[in-house]
Design a protein around this motif. Structure first.
Motif, PDB file in Angstrom:
ATOM      1  N   CYS A   1       0.785  -1.343  -0.078  1.00 30.97           N
ATOM      2  CA  CYS A   1       0.086   0.100   0.078  1.00 30.97           C
ATOM      3  C   CYS A   1       0.959   1.309  -0.019  1.00 30.97           C
ATOM      4  O   CYS A   1       1.041   1.913   0.970  1.00 30.97           O
ATOM      5  CB  CYS A   1      -0.947  -0.028   1.014  1.00 30.97           C
ATOM      6  N   ASP A   2       1.129   1.664  -0.936  1.00 33.01           N
ATOM      7  CA  ASP A   2       1.980   2.832  -1.341  1.00 33.01           C
ATOM      8  C   ASP A   2       1.150   4.063  -1.004  1.00 33.01           C
ATOM      9  O   ASP A   2      -0.134   3.921  -0.715  1.00 33.01           O
ATOM     10  CB  ASP A   2       2.759   2.836  -2.513  1.00 33.01           C
ATOM     11  N   LYS A   3       1.751   5.133  -1.494  1.00 32.41           N
ATOM     12  CA  LYS A   3       1.053   6.610  -1.373  1.00 32.41           C
ATOM     13  C   LYS A   3      -0.255   6.453  -1.959  1.00 32.41           C
ATOM     14  O   LYS A   3      -1.432   7.004  -1.634  1.00 32.41           O
ATOM     15  CB  LYS A   3       1.647   7.630  -1.730  1.00 32.41           C
ATOM     16  N   ALA A   4      -0.452   6.025  -3.150  1.00 32.85           N
ATOM     17  CA  ALA A   4      -1.591   6.151  -4.096  1.00 32.85           C
ATOM     18  C   ALA A   4      -2.505   5.194  -3.570  1.00 32.85           C
ATOM     19  O   ALA A   4      -3.860   5.549  -3.533  1.00 32.85           O
ATOM     20  CB  ALA A   4      -1.162   5.690  -5.650  1.00 32.85           C
ATOM     21  N   CYS A   5      -2.261   3.779  -2.932  1.00 34.55           N
ATOM     22  CA  CYS A   5      -3.097   3.151  -2.400  1.00 34.55           C
ATOM     23  C   CYS A   5      -3.614   3.843  -1.186  1.00 34.55           C
ATOM     24  O   CYS A   5      -5.049   3.796  -1.130  1.00 34.55           O
ATOM     25  CB  CYS A   5      -2.284   1.678  -1.964  1.00 34.55           C
ATOM     26  N   VAL A   6      -2.973   4.317  -0.303  1.00 38.00           N
ATOM     27  CA  VAL A   6      -3.275   4.976   0.908  1.00 38.00           C
ATOM     28  C   VAL A   6      -4.335   6.141   0.409  1.00 38.00           C
ATOM     29  O   VAL A   6      -5.360   6.403   1.434  1.00 38.00           O
ATOM     30  CB  VAL A   6      -2.313   5.513   1.753  1.00 38.00           C
ATOM     31  N   THR A   7      -4.174   6.553  -0.444  1.00 42.10           N
ATOM     32  CA  THR A   7      -5.073   7.846  -0.966  1.00 42.10           C
ATOM     33  C   THR A   7      -6.514   7.503  -1.461  1.00 42.10           C
ATOM     34  O   THR A   7      -7.320   7.941  -0.831  1.00 42.10           O
ATOM     35  CB  THR A   7      -4.505   8.718  -2.332  1.00 42.10           C
ATOM     36  N   LYS A   8      -6.515   6.120  -1.911  1.00 42.06           N
ATOM     37  CA  LYS A   8      -7.654   5.490  -2.289  1.00 42.06           C
ATOM     38  C   LYS A   8      -8.624   5.286  -1.141  1.00 42.06           C
ATOM     39  O   LYS A   8      -9.659   5.267  -0.880  1.00 42.06           O
ATOM     40  CB  LYS A   8      -7.634   4.439  -3.303  1.00 42.06           C
ATOM     41  N   LEU A   9      -7.570   4.549   0.096  1.00 43.82           N
ATOM     42  CA  LEU A   9      -8.312   4.229   1.095  1.00 43.82           C
ATOM     43  C   LEU A   9      -9.006   5.403   1.899  1.00 43.82           C
ATOM     44  O   LEU A   9     -10.079   5.325   2.286  1.00 43.82           O
ATOM     45  CB  LEU A   9      -7.315   3.385   1.896  1.00 43.82           C
ATOM     46  N   TYR A  10      -8.162   6.379   1.926  1.00 43.76           N
ATOM     47  CA  TYR A  10      -8.643   7.817   2.549  1.00 43.76           C
ATOM     48  C   TYR A  10      -9.910   8.424   1.960  1.00 43.76           C
ATOM     49  O   TYR A  10     -10.810   8.679   2.579  1.00 43.76           O
ATOM     50  CB  TYR A  10      -7.274   8.725   2.359  1.00 43.76           C
ATOM     51  N   TYR A  11      -9.799   8.301   0.594  1.00 46.43           N
ATOM     52  CA  TYR A  11     -11.283   8.928  -0.026  1.00 46.43           C
ATOM     53  C   TYR A  11     -12.341   8.116   0.275  1.00 46.43           C
ATOM     54  O   TYR A  11     -13.146   8.485   0.493  1.00 46.43           O
ATOM     55  CB  TYR A  11     -10.901   8.953  -1.556  1.00 46.43           C
ATOM     56  N   MET A  12     -12.269   6.666   0.414  1.00 50.08           N
ATOM     57  CA  MET A  12     -13.327   5.880   0.572  1.00 50.08           C
ATOM     58  C   MET A  12     -13.820   6.159   1.830  1.00 50.08           C
ATOM     59  O   MET A  12     -15.149   6.024   2.061  1.00 50.08           O
ATOM     60  CB  MET A  12     -12.846   4.410   0.154  1.00 50.08           C
ATOM     61  N   ARG A  13     -12.860   5.872   2.783  1.00 46.58           N
ATOM     62  CA  ARG A  13     -13.171   6.450   4.220  1.00 46.58           C
ATOM     63  C   ARG A  13     -14.129   7.606   4.384  1.00 46.58           C
ATOM     64  O   ARG A  13     -15.060   7.576   5.018  1.00 46.58           O
ATOM     65  CB  ARG A  13     -11.938   6.444   5.077  1.00 46.58           C
TER      66      ARG A  13
ATOM     67  N   LEU B   1     -19.999   0.223   2.039  1.00 48.19           N
ATOM     68  CA  LEU B   1     -18.851  -0.497   2.643  1.00 48.19           C
ATOM     69  C   LEU B   1     -17.678  -0.284   1.848  1.00 48.19           C
ATOM     70  O   LEU B   1     -17.645  -0.848   0.673  1.00 48.19           O
ATOM     71  CB  LEU B   1     -19.410  -1.982   2.847  1.00 48.19           C
ATOM     72  N   PRO B   2     -16.640   0.332   2.390  1.00 45.96           N
ATOM     73  CA  PRO B   2     -15.504   0.402   1.774  1.00 45.96           C
ATOM     74  C   PRO B   2     -14.799  -1.240   1.572  1.00 45.96           C
ATOM     75  O   PRO B   2     -14.479  -1.822   2.808  1.00 45.96           O
ATOM     76  CB  PRO B   2     -14.496   1.474   2.335  1.00 45.96           C
ATOM     77  N   VAL B   3     -14.252  -1.276   0.560  1.00 51.25           N
ATOM     78  CA  VAL B   3     -13.638  -2.587   0.379  1.00 51.25           C
ATOM     79  C   VAL B   3     -12.063  -2.594  -0.147  1.00 51.25           C
ATOM     80  O   VAL B   3     -12.098  -2.169  -1.392  1.00 51.25           O
ATOM     81  CB  VAL B   3     -14.364  -3.809  -0.212  1.00 51.25           C
ATOM     82  N   TRP B   4     -11.269  -3.102   0.448  1.00 50.50           N
ATOM     83  CA  TRP B   4      -9.848  -3.115  -0.033  1.00 50.50           C
ATOM     84  C   TRP B   4      -9.486  -4.492  -0.311  1.00 50.50           C
ATOM     85  O   TRP B   4      -9.583  -5.483   0.324  1.00 50.50           O
ATOM     86  CB  TRP B   4      -8.818  -2.629   0.885  1.00 50.50           C
ATOM     87  N   LEU B   5      -9.282  -4.766  -1.917  1.00 56.24           N
ATOM     88  CA  LEU B   5      -9.115  -6.264  -2.325  1.00 56.24           C
ATOM     89  C   LEU B   5      -7.602  -6.164  -2.422  1.00 56.24           C
ATOM     90  O   LEU B   5      -7.119  -5.761  -3.402  1.00 56.24           O
ATOM     91  CB  LEU B   5      -9.651  -6.491  -3.700  1.00 56.24           C
ATOM     92  N   VAL B   6      -6.968  -6.901  -1.489  1.00 55.22           N
ATOM     93  CA  VAL B   6      -5.482  -6.840  -1.433  1.00 55.22           C
ATOM     94  C   VAL B   6      -4.911  -8.039  -2.463  1.00 55.22           C
ATOM     95  O   VAL B   6      -5.305  -9.227  -2.218  1.00 55.22           O
ATOM     96  CB  VAL B   6      -4.799  -7.353  -0.028  1.00 55.22           C
ATOM     97  N   THR B   7      -4.172  -7.799  -3.279  1.00 55.60           N
ATOM     98  CA  THR B   7      -3.857  -8.524  -4.844  1.00 55.60           C
ATOM     99  C   THR B   7      -2.418  -9.277  -4.401  1.00 55.60           C
ATOM    100  O   THR B   7      -2.063 -10.223  -5.343  1.00 55.60           O
ATOM    101  CB  THR B   7      -3.644  -7.514  -5.611  1.00 55.60           C
TER     102      THR B   7
ATOM    103  N   LYS C   1      -0.431   0.252  11.141  1.00 63.82           N
ATOM    104  CA  LYS C   1      -1.124   1.421  11.401  1.00 63.82           C
ATOM    105  C   LYS C   1      -1.916   1.846  10.021  1.00 63.82           C
ATOM    106  O   LYS C   1      -3.070   2.552  10.354  1.00 63.82           O
ATOM    107  CB  LYS C   1      -0.109   2.829  11.001  1.00 63.82           C
ATOM    108  N   ILE C   2      -2.155   1.088   9.231  1.00 59.74           N
ATOM    109  CA  ILE C   2      -3.068   1.194   8.086  1.00 59.74           C
ATOM    110  C   ILE C   2      -4.244   0.325   8.361  1.00 59.74           C
ATOM    111  O   ILE C   2      -5.534   0.705   8.407  1.00 59.74           O
ATOM    112  CB  ILE C   2      -2.804   0.447   6.676  1.00 59.74           C
ATOM    113  N   ARG C   3      -4.138  -0.776   9.130  1.00 61.06           N
ATOM    114  CA  ARG C   3      -5.434  -1.492   9.801  1.00 61.06           C
ATOM    115  C   ARG C   3      -5.972  -0.483  10.827  1.00 61.06           C
ATOM    116  O   ARG C   3      -7.383  -0.816  10.774  1.00 61.06           O
ATOM    117  CB  ARG C   3      -4.593  -2.808  10.329  1.00 61.06           C
TER     118      ARG C   3
END
Length: 215
Positions: free
Chosen positions: A105-117, A131-137, A145-147
């Motif tokens: 989960c780089d910066k772009a990934c965290v940004t998406k999680l932040y937006y969804m939240r 419901l925000p869903v993160w599909l970890v590939t 800290k992300i959890r």
């Protein structure tokens, strides 16, 4: 009573029974169809009002509408936070905001999680429908800290090949560049562009929640 009369009576009774059974089957089919129509009508109405009526003229949606809609594949399995397999379709019933990315989960990934939240939070009393869903590939561990920061986001591990067969991307983007929206029936219905504008995503979601009582 003559034998012929008895036979005719028995035949009439059998015929009446078959007709009655056929009518019961017909009523049962009509009941099932009516239930389906009642359940699907709110989402159909929302799509019609949002994408067809367009009261202000022109295109009203920010996200790209997926046509035809793509249902969650019945055989698409994910692993939940405890590592247990579960069908992704089990999450039907809510509006899903979906991101697919590496566990690092780089910066772009965290940004998406932040937006969804944040977009979910902005729905106020309606946020329970989203419901925000993160599909970890991959198998990369998720940082604690992300959890903690995104505790309301379901973090599910999924096969990237299976996801690519379901989730579209453009010629110059990849799976991880987008946020996707899945309706409560389980249909992938919207894809948002790379580096999206969260305000516009929120506007799309607000309208959909307003027009649809499902989910």
């Amino acid at each position: 009573m003559k034998a012929s009369d008895s036979g005719e009576t028995e035949l009439t009774m059998h015929s009446t029974a078959r007709i009655s059974a056929a009518r019961r089957r017909c009523r049962a089919r009509l009941t099932i169809i009516a239930i389906f129509v009642v359940c699907a009508a709110p989402i159909v109405a929302a799509f019609f009002a949002y994408f067809v009526v367009k009261p202000h003229g022109g295109q009203t949606n920010y996200g790209e509408l997926i046509a035809p809609q793509r249902p969650i594949p019945a055989d698409l399995q994910v692993l939940d936070e405890a590592g247990r397999p579960i069908a992704l379709a089990a999450f039907k019933g809510k509006w899903l905001m979906v991101s697919a990315d590496s566990g690092t989960c780089d910066k772009a990934c965290v940004t998406k999680l932040y937006y969804m939240r944040q977009i979910r939070t902005l729905q106020g009393e309606q946020r329970a429908r989203v419901l925000p869903v993160w599909l970890v590939t991959d198998d990369a561990p998720i940082q604690p800290k992300i959890r903690t920061a995104y505790a309301q986001t379901r973090m599910l591990r999924a096969d990237p090949a299976a996801l690519r067969a379901w989730l579209p991307a453009s010629a110059d983007t990849s799976l991880r560049d987008h946020i996707y929206l899945v309706d409560p029936v389980g249909h992938l219905m919207m894809i948002f562009p790379k580096n999206p504008d969260p305000v516009k995503i929120n506007q799309d979601l607000v309208k959909l929640l307003k027009w649809s009582s499902v989910g």
